[in-house]
Design an enzyme around this catalytic site. Structure first.
Site, PDB file in Angstrom:
ATOM      1  N   ALA A 125       4.810  31.340  -3.329  1.00 26.74           N
ATOM      2  CA  ALA A 125       5.379  31.157  -1.973  1.00 26.74           C
ATOM      3  C   ALA A 125       4.284  31.054  -0.907  1.00 26.74           C
ATOM      4  CB  ALA A 125       6.288  32.331  -1.642  1.00 26.74           C
ATOM      5  N   PRO A 126       4.476  30.261   0.136  1.00 26.40           N
ATOM      6  CA  PRO A 126       5.677  29.489   0.452  1.00 26.40           C
ATOM      7  C   PRO A 126       5.786  28.155  -0.271  1.00 26.40           C
ATOM      8  CG  PRO A 126       4.079  29.291   2.234  1.00 26.40           C
ATOM      9  CD  PRO A 126       3.493  30.246   1.239  1.00 26.40           C
ATOM     10  N   GLY A 127       4.832  27.807  -1.111  1.00 27.95           N
ATOM     11  CA  GLY A 127       5.034  26.647  -1.977  1.00 27.95           C
ATOM     12  C   GLY A 127       4.208  25.411  -1.641  1.00 27.95           C
ATOM     13  N   LYS A 129       1.158  24.619  -2.338  1.00 27.03           N
ATOM     14  CA  LYS A 129       0.384  24.098  -3.476  1.00 27.03           C
ATOM     15  C   LYS A 129       1.328  23.657  -4.596  1.00 27.03           C
ATOM     16  CE  LYS A 129      -3.547  26.945  -2.169  1.00 27.03           C
ATOM     17  NZ  LYS A 129      -2.831  27.887  -1.274  1.00 27.03           N
ATOM     18  N   ASP A 192      -3.180  31.375  -7.248  1.00 27.92           N
ATOM     19  CA  ASP A 192      -3.622  31.435  -5.853  1.00 27.92           C
ATOM     20  C   ASP A 192      -3.274  32.854  -5.401  1.00 27.92           C
ATOM     21  OD1 ASP A 192      -4.516  30.459  -3.360  1.00 27.92           O
ATOM     22  OD2 ASP A 192      -2.461  30.033  -2.738  1.00 27.92           O
ATOM     23  N   CYS A 246      -7.999  33.325  -0.404  1.00 25.32           N
ATOM     24  CA  CYS A 246      -8.501  33.065   0.942  1.00 25.32           C
ATOM     25  C   CYS A 246      -9.183  34.324   1.461  1.00 25.32           C
ATOM     26  CB  CYS A 246      -7.383  32.579   1.869  1.00 25.32           C
ATOM     27  SG  CYS A 246      -6.048  33.772   2.091  1.00 25.32           S
TER      28      CYS A 246
HETATM   29  N1  SAM Z   1       0.193  29.432  -3.343  1.00 29.08           N
HETATM   30  C1  SAM Z   1       0.935  29.689  -2.116  1.00 29.08           C
HETATM   31  C2  SAM Z   1       0.956  28.426  -1.274  1.00 29.08           C
HETATM   32  O1  SAM Z   1       0.017  27.623  -1.353  1.00 29.08           O
HETATM   33  O2  SAM Z   1       1.906  28.216  -0.533  1.00 29.08           O
HETATM   34  C3  SAM Z   1       0.359  30.882  -1.369  1.00 29.08           C
HETATM   35  C4  SAM Z   1       0.301  32.124  -2.216  1.00 29.08           C
HETATM   36  S1  SAM Z   1      -0.166  33.570  -1.359  1.00 29.08           S
HETATM   37  C5  SAM Z   1      -1.874  33.428  -1.278  1.00 29.08           C
HETATM   38  C6  SAM Z   1       0.031  34.790  -2.592  1.00 29.08           C
HETATM   39  C7  SAM Z   1       1.474  35.079  -2.966  1.00 29.08           C
HETATM   40  O3  SAM Z   1       1.490  36.022  -4.050  1.00 29.08           O
HETATM   41  C8  SAM Z   1       2.310  35.715  -1.858  1.00 29.08           C
HETATM   42  O4  SAM Z   1       3.453  34.946  -1.624  1.00 29.08           O
HETATM   43  C9  SAM Z   1       2.686  37.075  -2.425  1.00 29.08           C
HETATM   44  O5  SAM Z   1       3.968  37.525  -2.025  1.00 29.08           O
HETATM   45  C10 SAM Z   1       2.626  36.814  -3.917  1.00 29.08           C
HETATM   46  N2  SAM Z   1       2.499  38.009  -4.755  1.00 29.08           N
HETATM   47  C11 SAM Z   1       2.262  39.299  -4.396  1.00 29.08           C
HETATM   48  N3  SAM Z   1       2.286  40.098  -5.469  1.00 29.08           N
HETATM   49  C12 SAM Z   1       2.518  39.326  -6.546  1.00 29.08           C
HETATM   50  C13 SAM Z   1       2.693  39.573  -7.934  1.00 29.08           C
HETATM   51  N4  SAM Z   1       2.602  40.815  -8.443  1.00 29.08           N
HETATM   52  N5  SAM Z   1       2.969  38.525  -8.753  1.00 29.08           N
HETATM   53  C14 SAM Z   1       3.062  37.259  -8.263  1.00 29.08           C
HETATM   54  N6  SAM Z   1       2.918  36.970  -6.951  1.00 29.08           N
HETATM   55  C15 SAM Z   1       2.654  37.980  -6.101  1.00 29.08           C
END
Ligand code: SAM
Length: 320
Positions: A125-127, A129, A192, A246
């Site tokens: 999320a938010p998606g 990538k 990510d 990031c």
């Molecule tokens: N890849 C996304 C994009 O480009 O739109 C952004 C991802 S953001 C850096 C990291 C995401 O990992 C967040 O939405 C967060 O809620 C989620 N997250 C947190 N803990 C997690 C877990 N245990 N397993 C998978 N995702 C997790």
């Protein structure tokens, strides 16, 4: 006593001191400056609903001035003051474009998913990538997109629906369990990772760094190590994993990849990250008393400027 110096721009002193030790000395001041610069708005066409030329004409007609990014087909930059107008266009509402920092676009570009492959996006999320990958794959194949946080999961679903992709399957799950549940299933995996988000700090917005601490970095690392093992377990032999964050913190970047290289030393090979831009540096091979594998030089850090956010990228192949 307020220890903030003008040079720190209101950012946490420990963060600034660490940054000084991470980036090349001549780049330090401009990088620090970048936390208070207004960032250029960048976005990309959604190839499932339009193409670069059609979108550009549509936006020109709406009174906007998008400029194509020469090293990234389908990506555009826009004067900052036009961002609001962009978010009021039909193209934005109807999912023909996606606003995204150029650094974020590099992760799908490097992972290079192919049509008909099975892809896992382990923290989706938010998606942004996920959608870029569906576009690169011409919406052919399978993408599993995992997100455990409820409101973020729903935002992901809305974005996917609006973009018109049919190949993304969403799972409200903790990514740490996915490797065990789906071992050796994916051709490519994007992790990510959730991180301390240091690259998103803005000097004028203290809420962006209000929760930053060394403890938070250590906690993030703990989660990232478990996620990278899960991502690895889910990858087919011969498959590729792209790890990105990031954050500038070596604990969340090189140290996590080094952890995987040690755990999977017989199978994991770091691949070079080749980028068509100059604001980058090699991954670190040491941090304080820690020494990482010399292979970590092949990973890349994006140095932030008035357009791009700081970012870390590492590409790892599982031997067939
Ligand atoms: N890849 C996304 C994009 O480009 O739109 C952004 C991802 S953001 C850096 C990291 C995401 O990992 C967040 O939405 C967060 O809620 C989620 N997250 C947190 N803990 C997690 C877990 N245990 N397993 C998978 N995702 C997790």
């Amino acid at each position: 006593m307020d220890k903030t110096t003008p040079e720190q721009k209101g950012l946490p002193a420990d963060f600034v001191e660490r940054l000084r030790r991470i980036v090349p000395q001549p780049a330090f001041s401009p990088i620090l400056e970048s936390f208070s610069l207004p960032k250029t708005t960048t976005f990309r066409v959604n190839p499932l609903k339009s193409d670069a030329q059609t979108l550009q004409s549509e936006l020109l007609k709406a009174g906007l001035h998008p400029q194509p990014v020469d090293w990234l087909p389908g990506a555009f930059r826009l004067p900052t003051e036009e961002k609001r107008l962009l978010t009021e266009t039909d193209a934005f509402y109807e999912g023909r474009l996606y606003i995204q920092n150029l650094s974020s676009m590099l992760a799908p570009l490097l992972l290079a998913p192919q049509p008909r492959e099975r892809i896992l996006d382990l923290a989706a999320a938010p998606g942004g990538k996920t959608l870029m990958m569906a576009g690169i794959m011409e919406d052919r194949g399978w993408i599993s997109a995992v997100e455990p946080v409820s409101d973020r999961f729903h935002r992901l679903r809305r974005n996917l629906e609006n973009a018109g992709t049919a190949i993304v399957h969403t799972y409200r799950k903790d990514g740490r369990g996915v490797g065990r549940a789906c071992p050796l299933q994916f051709d490519r995996v994007l992790l990510d990772a959730p991180c301390s988000s240091e690259a998103k700090f803005r000097s004028a917005e203290p809420r962006t760094f209000a929760y930053w601490s060394l403890r938070k970095i250590r906690e993030s690392q703990k989660l990232q190590k478990r996620l990278i093992l899960s991502a690895w377990q889910s990858l087919k032999p011969g498959g590729t994993l792209l790890y990105s964050t990031c954050s500038f913190a070596p604990e969340e970047n090189e140290a996590v990849v080094d952890f995987l290289l040690t755990k999977a030393s017989q199978e994991a090979v770091l691949l070079p990250v080749d980028l068509p831009i100059s604001n980058t540096m090699e991954g670190l091979t040491e941090w304080g008393k820690r020494h990482f594998s010399s292979e970590l030089r092949l990973s890349r850090r994006i140095l932030p400027d008035g357009e791009m956010d700081g970012f870390f990228l590492a590409k790892i192949r599982k031997r067939p």
